[in-house]
Enzyme design. Structure first.
Site, short mmCIF file in Angstrom:
data_model
loop_
_atom_site.label_atom_id
_atom_site.label_comp_id
_atom_site.label_asym_id
_atom_site.label_seq_id
_atom_site.Cartn_x
_atom_site.Cartn_y
_atom_site.Cartn_z
N HIS A 186 0.84 -1.21 0.00
CA HIS A 186 0.00 0.00 0.00
C HIS A 186 0.86 1.25 0.00
CE1 HIS A 186 -3.30 2.73 1.34
NE2 HIS A 186 -4.06 1.81 0.77
N ILE A 237 1.66 4.79 1.47
CA ILE A 237 0.66 5.61 2.14
C ILE A 237 0.01 4.75 3.22
CG2 ILE A 237 -1.53 6.85 1.88
CD1 ILE A 237 -0.74 7.27 -1.09
N GLY A 247 -6.08 4.59 5.43
CA GLY A 247 -6.96 5.37 6.29
C GLY A 247 -7.61 4.54 7.38
N VAL A 248 -7.98 3.31 7.05
CA VAL A 248 -8.62 2.46 8.04
C VAL A 248 -7.68 2.20 9.22
CG1 VAL A 248 -7.97 0.27 6.94
CG2 VAL A 248 -10.06 0.40 8.31
N GLU A 285 -8.12 3.00 13.12
CA GLU A 285 -7.83 1.97 14.13
C GLU A 285 -6.88 2.50 15.20
OE1 GLU A 285 -7.54 -1.61 16.31
OE2 GLU A 285 -9.06 -0.95 14.89
#
Length: 147
Positions: A47, A53, A56-57, A61
């Site tokens: 990723h 990067i 976002g998840v 978290e």
């Protein structure tokens, strides 16, 4: 205020899913935590290759874990409890997080009713807001398998 060893006494998460490195401020209604984002994080392999990067998840978290430390911080038998994520609302991602960044995770309790807690969270890199969300969680008994 809390180092990684002390955080691990509160949260059941372990590498590679423990996403809070340090707690720098905590009161009964507010917490500020730190996540140092390093190039050797396992998610950067895919990723994205050549353009790493932080997903976002995982930023959300990290906010939730920081909130979990806050939620369990004042509970006497916290080693027998776990915080479970129940909802995410009004989530926004503003800026990409990349290796070398230091995430500052700020959460404030908006409401608590029994074992259910609603928090407002923001994640910053320096003074830049990178993500925000309203998180809800529930405090439950920790399964024996977590011990």
């Amino acid at each position: 205020m809390l180092n990684i060893e002390e955080i691990q006494k509160i949260l059941p998460h372990r590498y590679p899913m423990l996403l809070v490195d340090r707690i720098v401020e905590m009161s009964d209604k507010r917490i500020i935590g730190i996540k140092n984002v390093t190039f050797n994080e396992p998610f950067f392999q895919g990723h994205f290759p050549g353009n790493p990067i932080m997903p976002g998840v995982l930023i959300v978290e990290a906010m939730a874990q920081c909130g979990g430390v806050l939620a369990l911080g004042a509970i006497a038998d916290r080693e027998r409890k776990v915080v479970l994520f129940t909802s995410i609302d009004d989530c926004r991602f503003r800026v990409q997080v990349t290796p070398g960044d230091q995430l500052r995770l700020e959460l404030d309790i908006l409401r608590q009713r029994g074992n259910v807690i609603k928090m407002q969270g923001q994640a910053y890199v320096g003074d830049r807001l990178v993500a925000q969300a309203v998180l809800m969680c529930s405090i439950a008994d920790r399964p024996a398998a977590y011990a």
